[in-house]
Design a protein around this motif. Structure first.
Motif, PDB file in Angstrom:
ATOM      1  N   LYS A   1      68.074  53.718  49.823  1.00  0.00           N
ATOM      2  CA  LYS A   1      66.658  53.864  50.829  1.00  0.00           C
ATOM      3  C   LYS A   1      65.826  54.852  50.927  1.00  0.00           C
ATOM      4  O   LYS A   1      64.847  55.386  51.742  1.00  0.00           O
ATOM      5  N   ILE A   2      67.496  55.356  51.942  1.00  0.00           N
ATOM      6  CA  ILE A   2      67.621  56.492  52.801  1.00  0.00           C
ATOM      7  C   ILE A   2      67.012  57.278  52.276  1.00  0.00           C
ATOM      8  O   ILE A   2      66.265  58.806  52.082  1.00  0.00           O
ATOM      9  N   CYS A   3      67.600  57.937  50.988  1.00  0.00           N
ATOM     10  CA  CYS A   3      67.334  58.505  50.226  1.00  0.00           C
ATOM     11  C   CYS A   3      66.207  59.077  49.492  1.00  0.00           C
ATOM     12  O   CYS A   3      65.394  59.520  49.298  1.00  0.00           O
ATOM     13  N   GLU A   4      65.933  57.459  49.469  1.00  0.00           N
ATOM     14  CA  GLU A   4      64.152  57.620  48.842  1.00  0.00           C
ATOM     15  C   GLU A   4      63.490  57.997  49.773  1.00  0.00           C
ATOM     16  O   GLU A   4      62.716  58.799  49.517  1.00  0.00           O
ATOM     17  N   SER A   5      63.789  57.830  51.040  1.00  0.00           N
ATOM     18  CA  SER A   5      62.545  58.289  51.843  1.00  0.00           C
ATOM     19  C   SER A   5      62.815  59.962  52.549  1.00  0.00           C
ATOM     20  O   SER A   5      61.719  60.080  53.075  1.00  0.00           O
ATOM     21  N   GLN A   6      64.531  59.878  52.574  1.00  0.00           N
ATOM     22  CA  GLN A   6      64.402  61.527  52.501  1.00  0.00           C
ATOM     23  C   GLN A   6      63.409  62.484  51.418  1.00  0.00           C
ATOM     24  O   GLN A   6      63.355  63.116  51.883  1.00  0.00           O
ATOM     25  N   LYS A   7      63.714  62.071  50.311  1.00  0.00           N
ATOM     26  CA  LYS A   7      62.735  62.764  48.877  1.00  0.00           C
ATOM     27  C   LYS A   7      61.051  62.474  49.176  1.00  0.00           C
ATOM     28  O   LYS A   7      60.886  63.804  49.035  1.00  0.00           O
ATOM     29  N   ILE A   8      61.226  62.179  49.224  1.00  0.00           N
ATOM     30  CA  ILE A   8      59.176  61.471  50.043  1.00  0.00           C
ATOM     31  C   ILE A   8      59.477  62.104  50.913  1.00  0.00           C
ATOM     32  O   ILE A   8      58.329  63.262  51.262  1.00  0.00           O
ATOM     33  N   MET A   9      59.718  62.712  52.282  1.00  0.00           N
ATOM     34  CA  MET A   9      59.535  63.405  53.497  1.00  0.00           C
ATOM     35  C   MET A   9      59.852  64.955  53.373  1.00  0.00           C
ATOM     36  O   MET A   9      59.256  65.634  52.915  1.00  0.00           O
ATOM     37  N   SER A  10      60.798  65.447  52.649  1.00  0.00           N
ATOM     38  CA  SER A  10      61.197  66.632  52.020  1.00  0.00           C
ATOM     39  C   SER A  10      60.238  66.985  50.617  1.00  0.00           C
ATOM     40  O   SER A  10      59.162  68.189  51.131  1.00  0.00           O
ATOM     41  N   GLY A  11      59.622  66.333  49.672  1.00  0.00           N
ATOM     42  CA  GLY A  11      58.505  66.511  48.752  1.00  0.00           C
ATOM     43  C   GLY A  11      57.260  66.757  49.608  1.00  0.00           C
ATOM     44  O   GLY A  11      56.865  67.568  49.601  1.00  0.00           O
TER      45      GLY A  11
ATOM     46  N   ALA B   1      59.832  77.454  54.287  1.00  0.00           N
ATOM     47  CA  ALA B   1      60.540  75.761  54.957  1.00  0.00           C
ATOM     48  C   ALA B   1      59.793  75.041  53.522  1.00  0.00           C
ATOM     49  O   ALA B   1      60.377  74.114  53.020  1.00  0.00           O
ATOM     50  N   ALA B   2      59.435  76.262  52.928  1.00  0.00           N
ATOM     51  CA  ALA B   2      59.210  74.878  51.438  1.00  0.00           C
ATOM     52  C   ALA B   2      60.233  75.033  50.515  1.00  0.00           C
ATOM     53  O   ALA B   2      61.003  73.813  50.321  1.00  0.00           O
ATOM     54  N   ILE B   3      61.436  76.114  50.296  1.00  0.00           N
ATOM     55  CA  ILE B   3      62.784  76.457  50.045  1.00  0.00           C
ATOM     56  C   ILE B   3      63.175  75.257  50.192  1.00  0.00           C
ATOM     57  O   ILE B   3      64.066  74.606  49.591  1.00  0.00           O
ATOM     58  N   LEU B   4      63.535  75.557  51.805  1.00  0.00           N
ATOM     59  CA  LEU B   4      64.406  74.009  51.961  1.00  0.00           C
ATOM     60  C   LEU B   4      63.678  72.772  52.378  1.00  0.00           C
ATOM     61  O   LEU B   4      64.843  72.156  51.756  1.00  0.00           O
ATOM     62  N   GLY B   5      62.799  72.419  52.082  1.00  0.00           N
ATOM     63  CA  GLY B   5      62.160  71.337  51.963  1.00  0.00           C
ATOM     64  C   GLY B   5      62.653  70.462  50.403  1.00  0.00           C
ATOM     65  O   GLY B   5      62.897  69.727  50.008  1.00  0.00           O
ATOM     66  N   CYS B   6      62.304  71.683  49.145  1.00  0.00           N
ATOM     67  CA  CYS B   6      63.161  71.100  48.033  1.00  0.00           C
ATOM     68  C   CYS B   6      64.347  71.391  47.721  1.00  0.00           C
ATOM     69  O   CYS B   6      64.817  70.802  47.230  1.00  0.00           O
ATOM     70  N   PHE B   7      64.949  72.055  48.651  1.00  0.00           N
ATOM     71  CA  PHE B   7      66.677  71.666  48.974  1.00  0.00           C
ATOM     72  C   PHE B   7      66.933  70.530  49.344  1.00  0.00           C
ATOM     73  O   PHE B   7      67.603  69.853  48.871  1.00  0.00           O
ATOM     74  N   GLY B   8      66.128  70.074  50.382  1.00  0.00           N
ATOM     75  CA  GLY B   8      66.286  68.282  51.020  1.00  0.00           C
ATOM     76  C   GLY B   8      65.408  67.776  50.167  1.00  0.00           C
ATOM     77  O   GLY B   8      67.145  66.460  49.989  1.00  0.00           O
ATOM     78  N   MET B   9      65.276  67.590  49.034  1.00  0.00           N
ATOM     79  CA  MET B   9      64.888  66.925  47.859  1.00  0.00           C
ATOM     80  C   MET B   9      65.858  67.056  47.162  1.00  0.00           C
ATOM     81  O   MET B   9      66.356  65.513  46.861  1.00  0.00           O
ATOM     82  N   LEU B  10      66.060  67.892  46.791  1.00  0.00           N
ATOM     83  CA  LEU B  10      67.374  67.652  45.961  1.00  0.00           C
ATOM     84  C   LEU B  10      68.753  67.238  46.098  1.00  0.00           C
ATOM     85  O   LEU B  10      69.454  66.383  45.287  1.00  0.00           O
ATOM     86  N   LEU B  11      69.258  67.802  47.742  1.00  0.00           N
ATOM     87  CA  LEU B  11      70.538  67.053  47.907  1.00  0.00           C
ATOM     88  C   LEU B  11      70.253  65.433  48.278  1.00  0.00           C
ATOM     89  O   LEU B  11      70.579  64.733  47.646  1.00  0.00           O
ATOM     90  N   ALA B  12      69.273  65.105  48.552  1.00  0.00           N
ATOM     91  CA  ALA B  12      68.746  63.018  48.473  1.00  0.00           C
ATOM     92  C   ALA B  12      68.571  62.972  47.234  1.00  0.00           C
ATOM     93  O   ALA B  12      69.201  61.588  47.055  1.00  0.00           O
ATOM     94  N   SER B  13      68.323  63.384  46.421  1.00  0.00           N
ATOM     95  CA  SER B  13      68.603  62.931  44.859  1.00  0.00           C
ATOM     96  C   SER B  13      70.057  62.817  44.351  1.00  0.00           C
ATOM     97  O   SER B  13      70.195  62.103  43.542  1.00  0.00           O
ATOM     98  N   MET B  14      70.642  63.880  44.802  1.00  0.00           N
ATOM     99  CA  MET B  14      71.744  63.743  44.372  1.00  0.00           C
ATOM    100  C   MET B  14      72.745  62.922  45.491  1.00  0.00           C
ATOM    101  O   MET B  14      73.453  62.238  43.854  1.00  0.00           O
ATOM    102  N   VAL B  15      72.565  63.045  46.118  1.00  0.00           N
ATOM    103  CA  VAL B  15      73.772  61.535  46.313  1.00  0.00           C
ATOM    104  C   VAL B  15      72.988  60.227  46.688  1.00  0.00           C
ATOM    105  O   VAL B  15      73.645  59.074  46.246  1.00  0.00           O
TER     106      VAL B  15
END
Length: 105
Positions: free
Chosen positions: A30-40, A71-85
């Motif tokens: 659930k934390i990863c799903e929330s992180q993906k939404i916020m990063s997106g 900020a856009a690159i870091l947001g995409c990186f955060g979304m990728l990291l949350a997806s991998m975890v």
């Protein structure tokens, strides 16, 4: 950053000890799903800011464009990291207490 990761690990371990492996895996997913939404959302907003910065004359400075593109690159990186975890956690056997404990700890 290391201190915050250590505190997160301690929080996950204490939650694991109290609630068990199934609840811990569910919470992390659930934390990863929330992180993906916020990063997106952050990445889309920053990409919009970048387009705005390059389009209108009042925001054509290079600093604004650099900040918004970073900020856009870091947001995409955060979304990728949350997806991998999240994918890695979903492959764990939630009923195996030892496997989840090794992953969280």
């Amino acid at each position: 950053m290391v201190l915050n990761c250590h505190r997160l690990s301690q929080m996950l371990l204490s939650f694991y000890e109290r609630k068990g492996p199934e609840a811990t895996v569910d919470m992390v997913l659930k934390i990863c799903e929330s992180q993906k939404i916020m990063s997106g959302l952050c990445a889309c907003t920053a990409a919009g800011m970048f387009v705005h910065a390059k389009t209108y004359a009042d925001t054509t400075s290079d600093k604004f464009a650099l900040t918004s593109s970073a900020a856009a690159i870091l947001g995409c990186f955060g979304m990728l990291l949350a997806s991998m975890v999240g994918m890695h956690m979903s492959l764990l056997d939630a009923s195996d207490r030892h496997e989840v404990g090794d992953y969280v700890g």
